[in-house]
Each structure stands twice: as structure tokens, then as C-alpha cells.
Design a protein around this motif. Structure first.
Motif, PDB file in Angstrom:
ATOM      1  N   PRO A 112      40.038  13.248  15.336  1.00  0.00           N
ATOM      2  CA  PRO A 112      40.646  11.955  15.656  1.00  0.00           C
ATOM      3  C   PRO A 112      39.843  11.148  16.660  1.00  0.00           C
ATOM      4  N   MET A 113      38.857  11.788  17.279  1.00  0.00           N
ATOM      5  CA  MET A 113      38.062  11.130  18.305  1.00  0.00           C
ATOM      6  C   MET A 113      36.709  11.833  18.381  1.00  0.00           C
ATOM      7  N   PRO A 114      35.714  11.203  18.997  1.00  0.00           N
ATOM      8  CA  PRO A 114      34.430  11.894  19.142  1.00  0.00           C
ATOM      9  C   PRO A 114      34.567  13.072  20.102  1.00  0.00           C
ATOM     10  N   LEU A 115      33.773  14.113  19.858  1.00  0.00           N
ATOM     11  CA  LEU A 115      33.744  15.265  20.768  1.00  0.00           C
ATOM     12  C   LEU A 115      32.798  14.927  21.908  1.00  0.00           C
ATOM     13  N   ALA A 116      33.367  14.316  22.928  1.00  0.00           N
ATOM     14  CA  ALA A 116      32.555  13.713  23.988  1.00  0.00           C
ATOM     15  C   ALA A 116      32.067  14.769  24.973  1.00  0.00           C
ATOM     16  N   SER A 117      31.032  15.506  24.576  1.00  0.00           N
ATOM     17  CA  SER A 117      30.421  16.458  25.478  1.00  0.00           C
ATOM     18  C   SER A 117      28.927  16.502  25.207  1.00  0.00           C
ATOM     19  N   VAL A 118      28.178  16.931  26.201  1.00  0.00           N
ATOM     20  CA  VAL A 118      26.725  17.009  26.054  1.00  0.00           C
ATOM     21  C   VAL A 118      26.355  17.960  24.925  1.00  0.00           C
ATOM     22  N   THR A 119      27.004  19.112  24.890  1.00  0.00           N
ATOM     23  CA  THR A 119      26.675  20.116  23.876  1.00  0.00           C
ATOM     24  C   THR A 119      26.970  19.602  22.473  1.00  0.00           C
ATOM     25  N   ALA A 120      28.135  18.969  22.289  1.00  0.00           N
ATOM     26  CA  ALA A 120      28.484  18.430  20.976  1.00  0.00           C
ATOM     27  C   ALA A 120      27.527  17.324  20.563  1.00  0.00           C
ATOM     28  N   ALA A 121      27.121  16.494  21.526  1.00  0.00           N
ATOM     29  CA  ALA A 121      26.182  15.421  21.216  1.00  0.00           C
ATOM     30  C   ALA A 121      24.829  15.981  20.787  1.00  0.00           C
ATOM     31  N   MET A 122      24.373  17.025  21.462  1.00  0.00           N
ATOM     32  CA  MET A 122      23.105  17.647  21.085  1.00  0.00           C
ATOM     33  C   MET A 122      23.178  18.221  19.672  1.00  0.00           C
ATOM     34  N   ALA A 123      24.281  18.887  19.363  1.00  0.00           N
ATOM     35  CA  ALA A 123      24.445  19.465  18.027  1.00  0.00           C
ATOM     36  C   ALA A 123      24.453  18.371  16.962  1.00  0.00           C
ATOM     37  N   ALA A 124      25.155  17.264  17.249  1.00  0.00           N
ATOM     38  CA  ALA A 124      25.207  16.158  16.298  1.00  0.00           C
ATOM     39  C   ALA A 124      23.832  15.531  16.113  1.00  0.00           C
ATOM     40  N   GLY A 125      23.069  15.413  17.201  1.00  0.00           N
ATOM     41  CA  GLY A 125      21.720  14.868  17.094  1.00  0.00           C
ATOM     42  C   GLY A 125      20.823  15.738  16.241  1.00  0.00           C
ATOM     43  N   GLN A 126      20.914  17.045  16.430  1.00  0.00           N
ATOM     44  CA  GLN A 126      20.108  17.962  15.618  1.00  0.00           C
ATOM     45  C   GLN A 126      20.502  17.875  14.144  1.00  0.00           C
ATOM     46  N   MET A 127      21.805  17.803  13.866  1.00  0.00           N
ATOM     47  CA  MET A 127      22.268  17.713  12.487  1.00  0.00           C
ATOM     48  C   MET A 127      21.790  16.421  11.843  1.00  0.00           C
ATOM     49  N   ALA A 128      21.899  15.308  12.566  1.00  0.00           N
ATOM     50  CA  ALA A 128      21.463  14.029  12.009  1.00  0.00           C
ATOM     51  C   ALA A 128      19.961  14.014  11.765  1.00  0.00           C
ATOM     52  N   ALA A 129      19.205  14.664  12.640  1.00  0.00           N
ATOM     53  CA  ALA A 129      17.755  14.742  12.431  1.00  0.00           C
ATOM     54  C   ALA A 129      17.443  15.500  11.154  1.00  0.00           C
ATOM     55  N   GLY A 130      18.194  16.551  10.877  1.00  0.00           N
ATOM     56  CA  GLY A 130      18.009  17.283   9.625  1.00  0.00           C
ATOM     57  C   GLY A 130      18.293  16.406   8.420  1.00  0.00           C
ATOM     58  N   ALA A 131      19.310  15.539   8.541  1.00  0.00           N
ATOM     59  CA  ALA A 131      19.625  14.628   7.447  1.00  0.00           C
ATOM     60  C   ALA A 131      18.523  13.592   7.266  1.00  0.00           C
ATOM     61  N   VAL A 132      17.958  13.107   8.375  1.00  0.00           N
ATOM     62  CA  VAL A 132      16.817  12.188   8.286  1.00  0.00           C
ATOM     63  C   VAL A 132      15.678  12.849   7.520  1.00  0.00           C
ATOM     64  N   ASP A 133      15.347  14.062   7.893  1.00  0.00           N
ATOM     65  CA  ASP A 133      14.242  14.770   7.233  1.00  0.00           C
ATOM     66  C   ASP A 133      14.544  14.987   5.756  1.00  0.00           C
ATOM     67  N   GLY A 134      15.784  15.364   5.454  1.00  0.00           N
ATOM     68  CA  GLY A 134      16.160  15.563   4.074  1.00  0.00           C
ATOM     69  C   GLY A 134      16.044  14.287   3.250  1.00  0.00           C
ATOM     70  N   ASP A 135      16.480  13.158   3.833  1.00  0.00           N
ATOM     71  CA  ASP A 135      16.348  11.869   3.139  1.00  0.00           C
ATOM     72  C   ASP A 135      14.888  11.557   2.846  1.00  0.00           C
ATOM     73  N   LEU A 136      14.026  11.752   3.832  1.00  0.00           N
ATOM     74  CA  LEU A 136      12.620  11.414   3.660  1.00  0.00           C
ATOM     75  C   LEU A 136      11.927  12.354   2.671  1.00  0.00           C
ATOM     76  N   LEU A 137      12.469  13.557   2.542  1.00  0.00           N
ATOM     77  CA  LEU A 137      11.932  14.486   1.539  1.00  0.00           C
ATOM     78  C   LEU A 137      12.471  14.193   0.142  1.00  0.00           C
ATOM     79  N   GLY A 138      13.476  13.322   0.074  1.00  0.00           N
ATOM     80  CA  GLY A 138      14.081  13.019  -1.202  1.00  0.00           C
ATOM     81  C   GLY A 138      15.057  14.071  -1.670  1.00  0.00           C
ATOM     82  N   LEU A 139      15.599  14.864  -0.732  1.00  0.00           N
ATOM     83  CA  LEU A 139      16.551  15.905  -1.101  1.00  0.00           C
ATOM     84  C   LEU A 139      17.924  15.304  -1.281  1.00  0.00           C
ATOM     85  N   ALA A 140      18.721  15.891  -2.146  1.00  0.00           N
ATOM     86  CA  ALA A 140      20.091  15.432  -2.378  1.00  0.00           C
ATOM     87  C   ALA A 140      20.921  15.714  -1.130  1.00  0.00           C
ATOM     88  N   HIS A 141      21.948  14.910  -0.922  1.00  0.00           N
ATOM     89  CA  HIS A 141      22.850  15.073   0.242  1.00  0.00           C
ATOM     90  C   HIS A 141      23.537  16.434   0.149  1.00  0.00           C
TER      91      HIS A 141
END
Length: 322
Positions: free
Chosen positions: A293-322
């Protein structure tokens, strides 16, 4: 990692540009650097946790000042030649081709334009505090919004919850094992009967008076605290004050891009950080999935989300399916 105070003219099409250099943006940069992606991180020098003197509930960095955490992250990123940190403020962002946003984006900064194939927003949120006099000066130390991040520092002292909103019974439950006493300051507002019943069930006192002001106070033993001065002259001496700020996007980019938002005002993302616009990802406090219902407003959660989004960026650039 190149660390530039001012950016030269930049004609390159980078793999990704990360807007925001807090925990989410820095973690994303590390993940992208480790896959040798050409990534530019734009750091405005403004961060949500600026008011606090120390981070908490961050393994390995508990009690460490946010600036020290960022310095450690910068030292880590310095080992990756494809990661560039630019000390500049982004002003606006747009797709290179509005009809095909996944073809790339241009970010206008104080020091020139940056173009990239993918855009990752990590600019966080801004806390709008209640207008109680004295609260802003205490926020981040004696006053805080997250029991998990700051509650332990109030151990053994009286703690107030400012406002008797629907959040107050949950916060009271979190703090009752930590504080010597929990009191809700209704601040002159009417208390919803269900909220009152939930607080009564926990034995939490409710002060109905308007809070005239909060004042710094040294408690016995030198513990920093606050005095809540109430209408009519009564006062509560406190070791901590829990408050629920209203959240706003800290930057205008979600609005500029027309991204879908959730009721919280945060950017709607899927579990990998993808937004409603192809090629745009978001991570950290400014975004959350439908599962929460809300963002998980913590440093650890933000770091995890950043790492996950970076993986999605790499996957997009590789042309991998979602």
C-alpha cells in the motif's frame, strides 16, 4: 568511476542514465557497472535522509551517518570504469521520440544534455510535515516517521504519536515494546471511533488538546528529547515523536513523462521496477508495486529495488522477455 563536478559536452548514447544518487540509484549503478554497462548517475546533492544524523536498520551501517554511507558507496563504484557520477541537477527529461520511448531518452541538466537508451528514476520523495511549530527542527533525530529506522533510539523513554490517524494504532503497537509509555497527541482533531477503540484496547492514552509547539528537551541521563506544549498549558515530556508525513515526488520527472501513479502519489512499478512507459524504470521511495500500500521506505529496501531495476535495464538492453 569518473567523478565530475561539471560535465563536458556529451554526445554519447549511454546504456542508462540514473537520476538520483541515494541508496537506490547507487545500488543500480553498481549492478550495471558489474555488467559493464555504460551508466551515468546524476547526483543533485539532495537526499531524503539529509535531516537525520544516522541511518539505522542497515546491516553493516547501523548508526552510520548517511554521508559516510554515500562515501563508502562512491569508493565501491570507483572500481568500475563504465560508471560515471556527475554532480549536477537534472532539470527535465523526455523521450527522444515520443512515439517510441524505448528508443532512448534525453535528460537536460545544469551542465548539458545526457542521452541514454534506458532511464532509471531514483529521485525519492519529499516529506511534508504537519505544521506543528518546532517539529521540522526535531525531524530526523527526536522526531521520525519510521519505528523500524528510529524507534530503538527512543528505548525506555515516553514516545508520542503526533496525530490520531488510521496509522496510529499500528505505530503504537510497534512502539509499545520499546517505549516506557506511548501517548497519542490528537492535536485538536476528532478521533475516529475505530481508531479510538483500537488505541483503548492497547491502553494507549489520547491527549485531545491542540499541540501548540514542540521544544527541544534534555531528558535525565542526557537523552535528547522534546516537550510537547499543549493548549491550556499542559505538556508532555518525550524521548521521541512519531509522525506521518505526507509524501510528494521529490522531482518532477514522473509528471513530465506522464507515468502512472498509485494512490500514494508514488510511481506504479512492477516487481522489476518497470513503469507504465517502456524504457523507464523506477526504484526506491518514489515507487512501489501493487502488492504494497506504500513504498518500503528504508535504505535496505531501496538498495534491493535499485539492484532489481538494474537487472531489468540489462534485460531490456539484451532484448530478453520480461
Amino acid at each position: 568511476m569518473n567523478d565530475l563536478r561539471t560535465a563536458p559536452h556529451d554526445d554519447a548514447m549511454h546504456d542508462a542514465v540514473v537520476l538520483g544518487a541515494g541508496p537506490a540509484g547507487l545500488a543500480a549503478a553498481l549492478a550495471l557497472g558489474r555488467t559493464h554497462r555504460d551508466v551515468v548517475v546524476l547526483d543533485s546533492g539532495r537526499y531524503r535522509n539529509d535531516p537525520t544524523d544516522a541511518m539505522h536498520n542497515v546491516l553493516g551501517f547501523d548508526g552510520v551517518a548517511p554521508a559516510e554511507f554515500r562515501a563508502a558507496a562512491h569508493r565501491t563504484l570507483a572500481a568500475y570504469d563504465t560508471v560515471e557520477l556527475r554532480r549536477t541537477t537534472a532539470l527535465d527529461v523526455a523521450p527522444l521520440d515520443p512515439a517510441a520511448p524505448a528508443d532512448g531518452f534525453v535528460v537536460r541538466t545544469e551542465d548539458g544534455d545526457v542521452t541514454a537508451r534506458r532511464l532509471l528514476l531514483a529521485t525519492g520523495v519529499r516529506d511534508e510535515l504537519p505544521g506543528t511549530p518546532g517539529l521540522a527542527e526535531l525531524f530526523g533525530t527526536v522526531a521520525a516517521h519510521c519505528p523500524y529506522c528510529h524507534g530503538h533510539e527512543y528505548s525506555g523513554t515516553p514516545v508520542a504519536i503526533l496525530g490520531a490517524g488510521p496509522h496510529s494504532p499500528r505505530v503504537a503497537g510497534l512502539m509499545e515494546r520499546i517505549a516506557s509509555r506511548v501517548v497519542v497527541l490528537a492535536d485538536g482533531a476528532e478521533v475516529d471511533p475505530e481508531v479510538r477503540a483500537a488505541l483503548d484496547a492497547r491502553g494507549v492514552a489520547i491527549r485531545p488538546e491542540k499541540v501548540e509547539r514542540l521544544e527541544p528537551l534534555a531528558l535525565p541521563g542526557g537523552h535528547p528529547g522534546a516537550r510537547a506544549v499543549l493548549a491550556g498549558g499542559a505538556a508532555e515530556e518525550l524521548g521521541g515523536v512519531m509522525v506521518a508525513p505526507t509524501l510528494h515526488q521529490a522531482a518532477p520527472f514522473a509528471a513530465q513523462l506522464g507515468l502512472e501513479l498509485r494512490k500514494s502519489g508514488c510511481v506504479a512499478v512492477d516487481p522489476t521496477g518497470r513503469t507504465s512507459m517502456p524504457g523507464v524504470l523506477a526504484a526506491g521511495d518514489l515507487a512501489h508495486t501493487a502488492d504494497f500500500p506504500m513504498p518500503l521506505a528504508s535504505v535496505t529496501a531501496a538498495m534491493a529495488a535499485g539492484q532489481m531495476a538494474a537487472g531489468a535495464v540489462d534485460g531490456d538492453l539484451l532484448g530478453l522477455a520480461h
